[in-house]
Write an enzyme that holds these catalytic residues in place. Sequence first.
Site, PDB file in Angstrom:
ATOM      1  N   ASN A   1     -23.582  40.547 -19.986  1.00 34.43           N
ATOM      2  CA  ASN A   1     -22.160  40.407 -20.331  1.00 34.43           C
ATOM      3  C   ASN A   1     -21.692  38.956 -20.176  1.00 34.43           C
ATOM      4  O   ASN A   1     -20.902  38.452 -20.979  1.00 34.43           O
ATOM      5  CB  ASN A   1     -21.280  41.359 -19.496  1.00 34.43           C
ATOM      6  CG  ASN A   1     -21.399  41.107 -18.012  1.00 34.43           C
ATOM      7  OD1 ASN A   1     -22.426  40.615 -17.543  1.00 34.43           O
ATOM      8  ND2 ASN A   1     -20.373  41.414 -17.263  1.00 34.43           N
TER       9      ASN A   1
ATOM     10  N   SER B   1     -43.178  26.597 -22.356  1.00 31.54           N
ATOM     11  CA  SER B   1     -43.962  25.880 -21.342  1.00 31.54           C
ATOM     12  C   SER B   1     -45.433  25.806 -21.738  1.00 31.54           C
ATOM     13  O   SER B   1     -45.985  26.743 -22.330  1.00 31.54           O
ATOM     14  CB  SER B   1     -43.841  26.611 -20.002  1.00 31.54           C
ATOM     15  OG  SER B   1     -44.812  26.146 -19.103  1.00 31.54           O
TER      16      SER B   1
ATOM     17  N   ASN C   1     -32.347  26.131 -23.132  1.00 31.02           N
ATOM     18  CA  ASN C   1     -33.124  25.347 -22.167  1.00 31.02           C
ATOM     19  C   ASN C   1     -33.168  25.989 -20.775  1.00 31.02           C
ATOM     20  O   ASN C   1     -34.150  25.820 -20.058  1.00 31.02           O
ATOM     21  CB  ASN C   1     -32.504  23.944 -22.068  1.00 31.02           C
ATOM     22  CG  ASN C   1     -33.021  23.186 -20.862  1.00 31.02           C
ATOM     23  OD1 ASN C   1     -34.166  22.737 -20.846  1.00 31.02           O
ATOM     24  ND2 ASN C   1     -32.186  23.052 -19.832  1.00 31.02           N
TER      25      ASN C   1
ATOM     26  N   SER D   1     -42.722  35.462 -19.939  1.00 25.99           N
ATOM     27  CA  SER D   1     -41.404  35.287 -20.578  1.00 25.99           C
ATOM     28  C   SER D   1     -41.436  34.152 -21.600  1.00 25.99           C
ATOM     29  O   SER D   1     -40.817  34.244 -22.661  1.00 25.99           O
ATOM     30  CB  SER D   1     -40.318  35.028 -19.525  1.00 25.99           C
ATOM     31  OG  SER D   1     -40.445  33.738 -18.962  1.00 25.99           O
ATOM     32  N   LYS D   2     -42.167  33.101 -21.277  1.00 27.84           N
ATOM     33  CA  LYS D   2     -42.233  31.960 -22.200  1.00 27.84           C
ATOM     34  C   LYS D   2     -43.098  32.302 -23.431  1.00 27.84           C
ATOM     35  O   LYS D   2     -42.806  31.869 -24.546  1.00 27.84           O
ATOM     36  CB  LYS D   2     -42.791  30.725 -21.489  1.00 27.84           C
ATOM     37  CG  LYS D   2     -41.881  30.167 -20.397  1.00 27.84           C
ATOM     38  CD  LYS D   2     -40.565  29.655 -20.941  1.00 27.84           C
ATOM     39  CE  LYS D   2     -39.743  28.911 -19.887  1.00 27.84           C
ATOM     40  NZ  LYS D   2     -38.450  28.440 -20.391  1.00 27.84           N
TER      41      LYS D   2
ATOM     42  N   TYR E   1     -43.025  34.368 -15.285  1.00 30.29           N
ATOM     43  CA  TYR E   1     -42.510  33.177 -15.967  1.00 30.29           C
ATOM     44  C   TYR E   1     -43.317  32.919 -17.252  1.00 30.29           C
ATOM     45  O   TYR E   1     -42.748  32.738 -18.325  1.00 30.29           O
ATOM     46  CB  TYR E   1     -42.620  31.976 -15.018  1.00 30.29           C
ATOM     47  CG  TYR E   1     -42.252  30.650 -15.621  1.00 30.29           C
ATOM     48  CD1 TYR E   1     -40.919  30.272 -15.779  1.00 30.29           C
ATOM     49  CD2 TYR E   1     -43.241  29.740 -16.033  1.00 30.29           C
ATOM     50  CE1 TYR E   1     -40.582  29.045 -16.325  1.00 30.29           C
ATOM     51  CE2 TYR E   1     -42.908  28.520 -16.569  1.00 30.29           C
ATOM     52  CZ  TYR E   1     -41.576  28.172 -16.715  1.00 30.29           C
ATOM     53  OH  TYR E   1     -41.243  26.954 -17.257  1.00 30.29           O
TER      54      TYR E   1
HETATM   55  N1  NAP Z   1     -40.131  20.664 -15.562  1.00 32.95           N
HETATM   56  C1  NAP Z   1     -41.251  21.147 -16.080  1.00 32.95           C
HETATM   57  O1  NAP Z   1     -42.361  20.720 -15.716  1.00 32.95           O
HETATM   58  C2  NAP Z   1     -41.187  22.212 -17.135  1.00 32.95           C
HETATM   59  C3  NAP Z   1     -42.385  22.572 -17.779  1.00 32.95           C
HETATM   60  C4  NAP Z   1     -42.351  23.561 -18.754  1.00 32.95           C
HETATM   61  C5  NAP Z   1     -41.138  24.132 -19.126  1.00 32.95           C
HETATM   62  N2  NAP Z   1     -39.997  23.759 -18.471  1.00 32.95           N
HETATM   63  C6  NAP Z   1     -38.735  24.417 -18.885  1.00 32.95           C
HETATM   64  O2  NAP Z   1     -37.724  23.454 -19.066  1.00 32.95           O
HETATM   65  C7  NAP Z   1     -36.441  24.080 -18.907  1.00 32.95           C
HETATM   66  C8  NAP Z   1     -35.554  23.233 -18.024  1.00 32.95           C
HETATM   67  O3  NAP Z   1     -36.110  23.188 -16.714  1.00 32.95           O
HETATM   68  P1  NAP Z   1     -36.119  21.867 -15.811  1.00 32.95           P
HETATM   69  O4  NAP Z   1     -37.518  21.496 -15.600  1.00 32.95           O
HETATM   70  O5  NAP Z   1     -35.171  20.870 -16.357  1.00 32.95           O
HETATM   71  O6  NAP Z   1     -35.646  22.438 -14.401  1.00 32.95           O
HETATM   72  P2  NAP Z   1     -34.209  22.573 -13.709  1.00 32.95           P
HETATM   73  O7  NAP Z   1     -33.583  21.237 -13.551  1.00 32.95           O
HETATM   74  O8  NAP Z   1     -34.453  23.386 -12.509  1.00 32.95           O
HETATM   75  O9  NAP Z   1     -33.350  23.382 -14.787  1.00 32.95           O
HETATM   76  C9  NAP Z   1     -33.360  24.785 -14.889  1.00 32.95           C
HETATM   77  C10 NAP Z   1     -31.993  25.175 -15.390  1.00 32.95           C
HETATM   78  O10 NAP Z   1     -31.964  26.590 -15.636  1.00 32.95           O
HETATM   79  C11 NAP Z   1     -30.747  27.079 -15.153  1.00 32.95           C
HETATM   80  N3  NAP Z   1     -30.806  28.466 -14.732  1.00 32.95           N
HETATM   81  C12 NAP Z   1     -31.704  29.059 -13.903  1.00 32.95           C
HETATM   82  N4  NAP Z   1     -31.349  30.334 -13.652  1.00 32.95           N
HETATM   83  C13 NAP Z   1     -30.195  30.550 -14.346  1.00 32.95           C
HETATM   84  C14 NAP Z   1     -29.325  31.649 -14.472  1.00 32.95           C
HETATM   85  N5  NAP Z   1     -29.512  32.809 -13.812  1.00 32.95           N
HETATM   86  N6  NAP Z   1     -28.243  31.517 -15.270  1.00 32.95           N
HETATM   87  C15 NAP Z   1     -27.997  30.373 -15.907  1.00 32.95           C
HETATM   88  N7  NAP Z   1     -28.772  29.283 -15.812  1.00 32.95           N
HETATM   89  C16 NAP Z   1     -29.859  29.364 -15.027  1.00 32.95           C
HETATM   90  C17 NAP Z   1     -30.420  26.214 -13.949  1.00 32.95           C
HETATM   91  O11 NAP Z   1     -29.018  26.241 -13.678  1.00 32.95           O
HETATM   92  P3  NAP Z   1     -28.495  26.468 -12.185  1.00 32.95           P
HETATM   93  O12 NAP Z   1     -29.266  25.545 -11.302  1.00 32.95           O
HETATM   94  O13 NAP Z   1     -27.045  26.128 -12.271  1.00 32.95           O
HETATM   95  O14 NAP Z   1     -28.768  27.909 -11.873  1.00 32.95           O
HETATM   96  C18 NAP Z   1     -30.902  24.849 -14.395  1.00 32.95           C
HETATM   97  O15 NAP Z   1     -29.880  24.121 -15.024  1.00 32.95           O
HETATM   98  C19 NAP Z   1     -36.721  25.483 -18.342  1.00 32.95           C
HETATM   99  O16 NAP Z   1     -36.653  26.444 -19.381  1.00 32.95           O
HETATM  100  C20 NAP Z   1     -38.168  25.371 -17.841  1.00 32.95           C
HETATM  101  O17 NAP Z   1     -38.821  26.613 -17.850  1.00 32.95           O
HETATM  102  C21 NAP Z   1     -39.990  22.816 -17.501  1.00 32.95           C
END
Ligand code: NAP
Length: 237
Positions: free
Chosen positions: A58, A133, A80, A150-151, A147
């Site tokens: 919702n 990812s 993202n 899901s990806k 995780y």
């Molecule tokens: N960093 C890597 O090495 C890597 C590698 C592969 C893929 N990714 C992908 O890149 C994307 C961004 O991640 P990042 O590395 O930049 O890490 P990050 O800074 O931890 O960002 C993750 C974001 O997801 C949000 N999020 C998590 N749970 C949520 C929820 N219940 N509702 C709404 N928002 C939520 C967080 O917001 P809040 O903190 O406000 O909850 C945060 O802004 C993700 O999809 C991650 O899977 C990252």
Amino acid sequence: MKTVLITGANSGIGFATVQLFLDNNYKVFAHYNQNRNSLESLDNKNLFLVKANLLYMNETEELFKEVMKETERIDVLVNNAGLYMSADTDKDLSIEAFDEVLNVNLKAPFILSKMFIHIMKNFSSGKIINISSIGVKYGGSYSSMFYTISKAALESLTLSLAKEGSKYNILVNAIRVGVTDTDIHKINKNKNMNDRVELIPLRRMAETKEIAEQILFLSSSKNSFMTGSIVTVAGGE
Ligand SMILES: NC(=O)c1ccc[n+]([C@@H]2O[C@H](COP(=O)([O-])OP(=O)(O)OC[C@H]3O[C@@H](n4cnc5c(N)ncnc54)[C@H](OP(=O)(O)O)[C@@H]3O)[C@@H](O)[C@H]2O)c1
């Protein structure tokens, strides 16, 4: 002025993407959940903050409605936000935990894409970028299987949406992101990041701006023919 919604925009890749899109004269709807401190530090009249916990369907639908109160069209959706989960024991690999990861990483992008495609169809134009990812390539670890699953499903969703979108000039792609220097790695305290970086041919993590640049390209008019693609940005992995 083009409009974009970026989820998970207060930190890491999302925040770098917000900054890059603002620099490129987009009106940016920046979604956050728990924190908004980084976004608040940006003093920009083209930036609008929207809160939602994507665990809850919702609230995800409400996010769409909040954005559409402020604009009649959205040009780009960047799914993202991501929830990483690594189980310490088998007990942590529960159905409830599985649901949570699927809700944020798969069902929320599905709901938002479906609702925004409906709007984009009216303008015969739009871009959706899903953040996947590199873990999908290797299957991920046992403890973080929710995780990775899901990806993998998000990539499958990307292909389905691209088929539908192509009838209306809506281009849908995913980026398989490699190890990037963000706080997401702090969640798994058992992971040795130095060992992980050794597996990357370029021998370093990506910087968030390097991922944001790829998101901007896929969103821009320079991308007029790529859709249904899973682009790997992972330093050679
Ligand atoms: N960093 C890597 O090495 C890597 C590698 C592969 C893929 N990714 C992908 O890149 C994307 C961004 O991640 P990042 O590395 O930049 O890490 P990050 O800074 O931890 O960002 C993750 C974001 O997801 C949000 N999020 C998590 N749970 C949520 C929820 N219940 N509702 C709404 N928002 C939520 C967080 O917001 P809040 O903190 O406000 O909850 C945060 O802004 C993700 O999809 C991650 O899977 C990252």
